[in-house]
Write a protein that holds these residues in place. Structure first.
Motif, PDB file in Angstrom:
ATOM      1  N   CYS A 127       0.844  -1.193   0.000  1.00 30.32           N
ATOM      2  CA  CYS A 127       0.000   0.000   0.000  1.00 30.32           C
ATOM      3  C   CYS A 127       0.880   1.243   0.000  1.00 30.32           C
ATOM      4  N   SER A 148       0.720   5.273  -0.041  1.00 35.32           N
ATOM      5  CA  SER A 148      -0.290   6.276   0.304  1.00 35.32           C
ATOM      6  C   SER A 148       0.270   7.689   0.202  1.00 35.32           C
ATOM      7  N   GLY A 168       3.325   7.460   2.875  1.00 35.14           N
ATOM      8  CA  GLY A 168       3.754   6.223   3.507  1.00 35.14           C
ATOM      9  C   GLY A 168       3.748   5.047   2.555  1.00 35.14           C
ATOM     10  N   ILE A 169       4.594   4.047   2.859  1.00 39.57           N
ATOM     11  CA  ILE A 169       4.666   2.808   2.084  1.00 39.57           C
ATOM     12  C   ILE A 169       4.625   1.656   3.074  1.00 39.57           C
ATOM     13  N   ARG A 170       3.605   0.828   2.950  1.00 43.17           N
ATOM     14  CA  ARG A 170       3.422  -0.276   3.884  1.00 43.17           C
ATOM     15  C   ARG A 170       3.357  -1.594   3.113  1.00 43.17           C
ATOM     16  N   LEU A 171       4.043  -2.575   3.647  1.00 39.40           N
ATOM     17  CA  LEU A 171       4.046  -3.916   3.071  1.00 39.40           C
ATOM     18  C   LEU A 171       3.573  -4.878   4.151  1.00 39.40           C
ATOM     19  N   GLY A 193       1.199  -4.367   6.081  1.00 33.05           N
ATOM     20  CA  GLY A 193       0.823  -3.574   7.239  1.00 33.05           C
ATOM     21  C   GLY A 193       1.977  -2.905   7.950  1.00 33.05           C
ATOM     22  N   HIS A 194       3.242  -3.188   7.533  1.00 29.36           N
ATOM     23  CA  HIS A 194       4.405  -2.616   8.199  1.00 29.36           C
ATOM     24  C   HIS A 194       5.041  -1.524   7.332  1.00 29.36           C
ATOM     25  N   ASN A 195       5.426  -0.440   7.955  1.00 29.45           N
ATOM     26  CA  ASN A 195       6.079   0.675   7.273  1.00 29.45           C
ATOM     27  C   ASN A 195       7.475   0.251   6.825  1.00 29.45           C
ATOM     28  N   VAL A 196       7.733   0.236   5.507  1.00 33.38           N
ATOM     29  CA  VAL A 196       9.021  -0.252   5.012  1.00 33.38           C
ATOM     30  C   VAL A 196      10.177   0.670   5.394  1.00 33.38           C
ATOM     31  N   TRP A 197       9.865   1.936   5.726  1.00 31.45           N
ATOM     32  CA  TRP A 197      10.907   2.874   6.110  1.00 31.45           C
ATOM     33  C   TRP A 197      11.140   2.921   7.616  1.00 31.45           C
ATOM     34  N   ALA A 198      10.367   2.154   8.383  1.00 30.35           N
ATOM     35  CA  ALA A 198      10.485   2.217   9.840  1.00 30.35           C
ATOM     36  C   ALA A 198      11.627   1.357  10.368  1.00 30.35           C
TER      37      ALA A 198
END
Length: 264
Positions: free
Chosen positions: A4, A6, A58-61, A63-68
């Protein structure tokens, strides 16, 4: 795994490149990014595989933020096959594919049985087992693409990133590679230069123009005659043939008013 994106915006050198771009790739889906040169396709890919941090969004894979998390953690989930690959020509094919296991190792870890099994399975799926001992530089363009794909598969990714995977390949190699990607069942985000190939292999398309999403959805919903005319500057129509494949028919005079449509 579900991807996702966003409201992602990106600036390079102070110049806006992407403007509030959003898209979704459902598990196992192949989503194609299409658009004219300079529309922001490769920039968007770079933000997804953590090569370029977005200014906002944001970019989530799954449900997890790939940049976090860490880059290593992201590399366990995301594998990329890029145009500007810098694989040394002197490496053997098996050595190249083994590089895909790097994100799964600590600094002093050694290759184990699980690594060897993953490498062999990746090479088998990509059809390059017979090339194991060949030097990478001795391979044809199609063979190199398959080896690079095998390296990506050895990472055991949840998301596969492809940047113009059929570039410089002959017709047969293009279809073989795309059929292979289709059979993988891995969530895939791919920049596609050729609309006909994108229409053939992708479940859905995201059309970028001037760094913005101007159309998205199933192939026939995204590639309307209006989009083909206004974004790509051609008179054409996409339709699904009796064999189930979407094909694009271009007019005898395909350019809009005999010339390319102006950029907007």
């Amino acid at each position: 795994m579900r991807l996702c994106v966003s409201d992602v915006s990106v600036r390079l050198g102070g110049v806006p490149i992407l403007h509030d771009v959003s898209l979704v790739a459902e598990p196992g889906e192949i989503v194609g990014l299409v658009g004219p040169n300079g529309s922001g396709k490769s920039t968007l890919l770079r933000t997804v595989y953590r090569s370029l941090r977005p200014e906002s969004g944001g970019i989530r894979l799954g449900g997890h933020n790939v940049w976090a998390g860490s880059a290593r953690a992201a590399a366990r989930q995301i594998a990329a096959v890029l145009q500007d690959d810098t694989t040394p020509a002197g490496m053997t094919v098996v050595e190249v594919v083994e590089l895909g296991r790097t994100p799964h190792h600590g600094l002093f870890d050694r290759e184990g049985q699980a690594d060897r099994a993953a490498v062999r399975e990746a090479m088998d799926r990509a059809g390059v087992l017979a090339l194991a001992g060949r030097r990478f530089g001795s391979l044809s363009g199609g063979e190199r693409q398959r080896v690079q794909l095998a390296r990506a598969l050895a990472q055991e990714p949840s998301l596969l990133i492809l940047d113009e995977p059929t570039n410089h390949l002959d017709i047969r190699a293009r279809f073989e590679l795309l059929d292979l990607v289709r059979e993988l069942g891995t969530t895939t985000l791919a920049v596609m230069h050729e609309l006909d190939l994108a229409a053939r292999v992708c479940d859905s398309l995201v059309v970028l123009h001037g760094g913005r999403v101007v159309a998205e959805g199933p192939v026939l919903d995204a590639l309307t005659p209006e989009v083909l005319r206004e974004v790509f500057g051609v008179r054409a129509q996409a339709a699904r043939d009796t064999d189930g494949i979407v094909r694009i028919a271009y007019a005898a005079r395909p350019l809009v008013d005999g010339r390319l449509a102006p950029q907007r």
